[in-house]
Write a protein that holds these residues in place. Structure first.
Motif, PDB file in Angstrom:
ATOM      1  N   ASP A  69       0.833  -1.207   0.000  1.00 38.92           N
ATOM      2  CA  ASP A  69       0.000   0.000   0.000  1.00 38.92           C
ATOM      3  C   ASP A  69       0.865   1.254   0.000  1.00 38.92           C
ATOM      4  O   ASP A  69       0.631   2.189  -0.776  1.00 38.92           O
ATOM      5  CB  ASP A  69      -0.927   0.014   1.223  1.00 38.92           C
ATOM      6  CG  ASP A  69      -2.021  -1.044   1.154  1.00 38.92           C
ATOM      7  OD1 ASP A  69      -2.381  -1.440   0.033  1.00 38.92           O
ATOM      8  OD2 ASP A  69      -2.494  -1.468   2.219  1.00 38.92           O
ATOM      9  N   GLY A  72       2.400   2.234  -3.242  1.00 40.54           N
ATOM     10  CA  GLY A  72       1.507   2.594  -4.337  1.00 40.54           C
ATOM     11  C   GLY A  72       1.221   1.459  -5.299  1.00 40.54           C
ATOM     12  O   GLY A  72       0.874   1.701  -6.461  1.00 40.54           O
ATOM     13  N   GLU A  74      -0.996  -1.432  -6.752  1.00 35.51           N
ATOM     14  CA  GLU A  74      -2.397  -1.830  -6.806  1.00 35.51           C
ATOM     15  C   GLU A  74      -2.488  -3.360  -6.822  1.00 35.51           C
ATOM     16  O   GLU A  74      -1.871  -4.018  -7.664  1.00 35.51           O
ATOM     17  CB  GLU A  74      -3.066  -1.260  -8.059  1.00 35.51           C
ATOM     18  CG  GLU A  74      -3.144   0.264  -8.078  1.00 35.51           C
ATOM     19  CD  GLU A  74      -4.072   0.817  -7.009  1.00 35.51           C
ATOM     20  OE1 GLU A  74      -5.042   0.112  -6.636  1.00 35.51           O
ATOM     21  OE2 GLU A  74      -3.820   1.937  -6.533  1.00 35.51           O
ATOM     22  N   TYR A  75      -3.256  -3.915  -5.908  1.00 37.39           N
ATOM     23  CA  TYR A  75      -3.372  -5.364  -5.813  1.00 37.39           C
ATOM     24  C   TYR A  75      -4.712  -5.712  -5.167  1.00 37.39           C
ATOM     25  O   TYR A  75      -5.390  -4.849  -4.591  1.00 37.39           O
ATOM     26  CB  TYR A  75      -2.237  -5.945  -4.965  1.00 37.39           C
ATOM     27  CG  TYR A  75      -2.346  -5.566  -3.510  1.00 37.39           C
ATOM     28  CD1 TYR A  75      -2.965  -6.406  -2.587  1.00 37.39           C
ATOM     29  CD2 TYR A  75      -1.867  -4.341  -3.051  1.00 37.39           C
ATOM     30  CE1 TYR A  75      -3.095  -6.038  -1.254  1.00 37.39           C
ATOM     31  CE2 TYR A  75      -1.984  -3.966  -1.726  1.00 37.39           C
ATOM     32  CZ  TYR A  75      -2.601  -4.818  -0.832  1.00 37.39           C
ATOM     33  OH  TYR A  75      -2.739  -4.445   0.482  1.00 37.39           O
ATOM     34  N   GLU A  97      -3.160  -5.633  -9.692  1.00 36.63           N
ATOM     35  CA  GLU A  97      -4.177  -4.967 -10.487  1.00 36.63           C
ATOM     36  C   GLU A  97      -3.505  -3.908 -11.353  1.00 36.63           C
ATOM     37  O   GLU A  97      -2.354  -3.516 -11.115  1.00 36.63           O
ATOM     38  CB  GLU A  97      -5.220  -4.314  -9.566  1.00 36.63           C
ATOM     39  CG  GLU A  97      -5.955  -5.295  -8.657  1.00 36.63           C
ATOM     40  CD  GLU A  97      -6.930  -6.184  -9.410  1.00 36.63           C
ATOM     41  OE1 GLU A  97      -7.468  -5.717 -10.427  1.00 36.63           O
ATOM     42  OE2 GLU A  97      -7.153  -7.330  -8.980  1.00 36.63           O
ATOM     43  N   GLY A  99      -2.579  -0.243 -13.098  1.00 36.14           N
ATOM     44  CA  GLY A  99      -2.354   1.075 -12.540  1.00 36.14           C
ATOM     45  C   GLY A  99      -1.403   1.041 -11.358  1.00 36.14           C
ATOM     46  O   GLY A  99      -0.752   0.038 -11.076  1.00 36.14           O
ATOM     47  N   GLY A 100      -1.331   2.155 -10.662  1.00 36.78           N
ATOM     48  CA  GLY A 100      -0.443   2.232  -9.513  1.00 36.78           C
ATOM     49  C   GLY A 100       1.002   2.425  -9.916  1.00 36.78           C
ATOM     50  O   GLY A 100       1.319   2.849 -11.034  1.00 36.78           O
TER      51      GLY A 100
END
Length: 245
Positions: A69, A72, A74-75, A97, A99-100
């Motif tokens: 987290d 940054g 995304e998961y 996931e 992005g991020g």
């Protein structure tokens, strides 16, 4: 006997002095990531104990996810898998996931790995893969191809009862890299390429992975790994040995 005891004492004394010198060096160089007791921070450069710290997160999945987290990443956390007998399954599975902070896709997408493997992959992308691609090709890596993570099986060729880190999703096998110009570099086809830049790239990303994974195996290890890199986060202790070949 006295000579043996004296030699042992000298060996211990020298070891203590060397370790103290190392700690002083790390403090003076302002590199907290090189100290075994400092907290892991994925925003810091890779240190001498980074791989051990990441592997130790297997016992603290909440702490591992908190690190993702803060970085940054995304998961999505995944439902646990429980297999009778306890040799297979996981309770700390995550899936990247879009992005991020990450920029490289995994192909096939939506693979579930243990949280420590995910943390290692993110660091590997930032600290090793992209810099190596820019250095050797002046291109970025857009995707990394893999052969999977979770597989309830024993280690190939090690006999009965020796379970693979794949059995708990604590490993990932990497087979190829796709560059931003659509060029594809494979472990199987290019490990001994006639192109020195390609050979150097594959060895650099292999060697660099040893800083954030406790086990890194390649075609240099054996025939089983002729077509992929095996990365895992087997926890051998903060000061434990690492396999890197």
């Amino acid at each position: 006997m006295k000579a043996t005891r004296r030699a042992i004492k000298w060996t211990i004394a020298v070891g203590v002095l060397l370790f103290g010198a190392f700690l002083l060096y790390a403090v003076l160089r302002n590199r907290p990531q090189d100290l075994p007791w400092t907290e892991l921070d994925l925003a810091q450069p890779v240190g001498l104990f980074t791989a051990g710290k990441i592997a130790a997160l297997r016992e603290h999945p909440g702490k591992c996810e908190a690190l993702l987290d803060r970085a940054g990443i995304e998961y999505a956390g995944q439902p646990e898998i429980i297999v009778e007998g306890g040799q297979c399954g996981y309770s700390d599975g995550v899936r990247f996931e879009g992005g991020g902070a990450r920029r490289i896709d995994l192909v096939p997408a939506r693979v579930t790995t243990s949280c420590p493997v995910a943390a290692g992959l993110a660091l590997w992308e930032w600290e090793v893969v992209q810099p190596a691609a820019l250095k050797h090709f002046d291109k970025r890596v857009s995707a990394i191809e893999h052969l999977g993570s979770y597989n309830c099986r024993q280690i190939v060729g090690r006999g009965e009862g020796v379970w693979s880190q794949h059995a708990t999703a604590n490993a990932l096998d990497i087979s190829a890299f796709r560059l931003s110009d659509a060029r594809r570099i494979t472990v199987k086809g290019d490990w001994n390429s006639n192109d020195p830049a390609v050979r150097a790239f594959l060895r650099e990303v292999r060697d660099g992975a040893c800083g954030m994974f406790t086990t890194v195996l390649s075609p240099d290890y054996n025939e089983v790994h002729r077509d992929h890199f095996h990365f895992d986060q087997g926890n051998r202790g903060m000061m434990g040995w690492k396999a890197c070949r």
